[in-house]
Scaffold this motif. Sequence first.
Motif, PDB file in Angstrom:
ATOM      1  N   VAL A 159       0.882  -1.170   0.000  1.00  0.00           N
ATOM      2  CA  VAL A 159       0.000   0.000   0.000  1.00  0.00           C
ATOM      3  C   VAL A 159       0.919   1.220   0.000  1.00  0.00           C
ATOM      4  N   MET A 160       0.900   1.985  -1.083  1.00  0.00           N
ATOM      5  CA  MET A 160       1.825   3.109  -1.245  1.00  0.00           C
ATOM      6  C   MET A 160       1.069   4.422  -1.149  1.00  0.00           C
ATOM      7  N   MET A 161       1.600   5.334  -0.357  1.00  0.00           N
ATOM      8  CA  MET A 161       0.932   6.619  -0.161  1.00  0.00           C
ATOM      9  C   MET A 161       1.929   7.756  -0.378  1.00  0.00           C
ATOM     10  N   PRO A 162       1.551   8.771  -1.161  1.00  0.00           N
ATOM     11  CA  PRO A 162       2.472   9.879  -1.443  1.00  0.00           C
ATOM     12  C   PRO A 162       2.664  10.785  -0.232  1.00  0.00           C
ATOM     13  N   CYS A 163       3.909  11.184   0.017  1.00  0.00           N
ATOM     14  CA  CYS A 163       4.236  12.023   1.174  1.00  0.00           C
ATOM     15  C   CYS A 163       4.525  13.463   0.768  1.00  0.00           C
ATOM     16  N   TYR A 164       5.444  13.648  -0.168  1.00  0.00           N
ATOM     17  CA  TYR A 164       5.775  14.999  -0.611  1.00  0.00           C
ATOM     18  C   TYR A 164       6.478  14.930  -1.964  1.00  0.00           C
ATOM     19  N   ARG A 165       6.486  16.065  -2.640  1.00  0.00           N
ATOM     20  CA  ARG A 165       7.217  16.192  -3.904  1.00  0.00           C
ATOM     21  C   ARG A 165       8.523  16.924  -3.639  1.00  0.00           C
ATOM     22  N   SER A 268       9.776  14.735  -8.347  1.00  0.00           N
ATOM     23  CA  SER A 268       9.620  13.342  -7.934  1.00  0.00           C
ATOM     24  C   SER A 268       8.779  13.297  -6.668  1.00  0.00           C
ATOM     25  N   THR A 269       8.183  12.157  -6.411  1.00  0.00           N
ATOM     26  CA  THR A 269       7.325  11.996  -5.237  1.00  0.00           C
ATOM     27  C   THR A 269       7.872  10.907  -4.329  1.00  0.00           C
ATOM     28  N   THR A 270       8.127  11.266  -3.095  1.00  0.00           N
ATOM     29  CA  THR A 270       8.534  10.286  -2.095  1.00  0.00           C
ATOM     30  C   THR A 270       7.272   9.660  -1.493  1.00  0.00           C
ATOM     31  N   LYS A 271       7.298   8.346  -1.348  1.00  0.00           N
ATOM     32  CA  LYS A 271       6.135   7.627  -0.829  1.00  0.00           C
ATOM     33  C   LYS A 271       6.522   6.793   0.382  1.00  0.00           C
ATOM     34  N   ILE A 272       5.526   6.502   1.172  1.00  0.00           N
ATOM     35  CA  ILE A 272       5.698   5.546   2.258  1.00  0.00           C
ATOM     36  C   ILE A 272       4.782   4.366   1.964  1.00  0.00           C
ATOM     37  N   ILE A 319      -5.224  15.553  -3.741  1.00  0.00           N
ATOM     38  CA  ILE A 319      -4.493  16.120  -2.612  1.00  0.00           C
ATOM     39  C   ILE A 319      -3.284  16.888  -3.110  1.00  0.00           C
ATOM     40  N   GLU A 320      -3.132  18.118  -2.668  1.00  0.00           N
ATOM     41  CA  GLU A 320      -1.980  18.934  -3.019  1.00  0.00           C
ATOM     42  C   GLU A 320      -0.838  18.596  -2.052  1.00  0.00           C
ATOM     43  N   LEU A 321       0.212  17.964  -2.575  1.00  0.00           N
ATOM     44  CA  LEU A 321       1.318  17.557  -1.732  1.00  0.00           C
ATOM     45  C   LEU A 321       2.281  18.707  -1.470  1.00  0.00           C
TER      46      LEU A 321
END
Length: 324
Positions: A159-165, A268-272, A319-321
Amino acid sequence: MKLQQLRYIWEVAHHDLNVSATAQSLYTSQPGISKQIRLLEDELGVEVFSRSGKHLTRITPAGEAILKTAGEILRKVESIKQVAQEFSNEKKGSLSLATTHTQARYALPNIIETFIDKYPDVSLHMHQGTPMQISEMAADGTVDFAVATEALELFSDLVMMPCYRWNRSIVVPKNHPLCQVSQLTLEDVAKHPLVTYVFGFTGRSKLDEAFIERGLAPKVVFTAADADVIKTYVRLGLGVGIIAKMAYDEEIDSDLVALDASHLFQPSTTKIGFRRGTFLRGYMYEFIELFAPHLTKEVVTEAYNRHSKAEVEELFSHIELPTF
């Protein structure tokens, strides 16, 4: 069949078939592990490992299938322990995560410091590796969370969720010719030898795509997985560095100049990510929210309950990261 036997074959497989190293890590004897593996194989009627004399040489096809199921069983057992501990002591336990050097060095320190202050009885374990290794550790249950930019999408059971760009900076020594360019272009950068990340690390794919789209073939003279190593070789005059913007420290790197490159490359987008089926304890939800405030317990639970990668992506599409 005993749970201990499943633990032994799983650990041996994850210690490069080295029974001695496995015994050391489990604080038991090598003969004891070998005996239990043999007993399990006799009971099953198949070999889990091929042998040459006393040495294990490879995992058999039957062993591959058995190990996959054994891993699932061991993860379920761990989930049962986590459930029990959440009810017996919600602020005590462990949390393990795998990430890259850039995240560990620049993005996570403040979050981890805050987390440890609040949960002093939670033991925190950090593993560093390549994005592929990080994803694999999360997928096979070695760690609870994976934090990375690349490779997470290759594992459908995460399950991958975007954290920030985030984007990049060009780093050069003071008085470098690029410091005199008023509006930096990819053509300007490509004229110089480059020092940057190993392919597959820290958004390297976005960097390569940008040059390819402009028909440019820059000379990459040195690659590393570590932004600090890249900066070291920039200082030695090996080339122009391209690093994550967050990896430039104004105090520590005052001898270098950071040139904004956010207009040259796609962000790029870092994900958890965590394995589907993981039991998330209360402090695990809190760690996620500390790292990415928009990932509240309610949002994470909703992502967890979505059945496909596309459904999870749809959840975050509006969602605006934050951008760094």
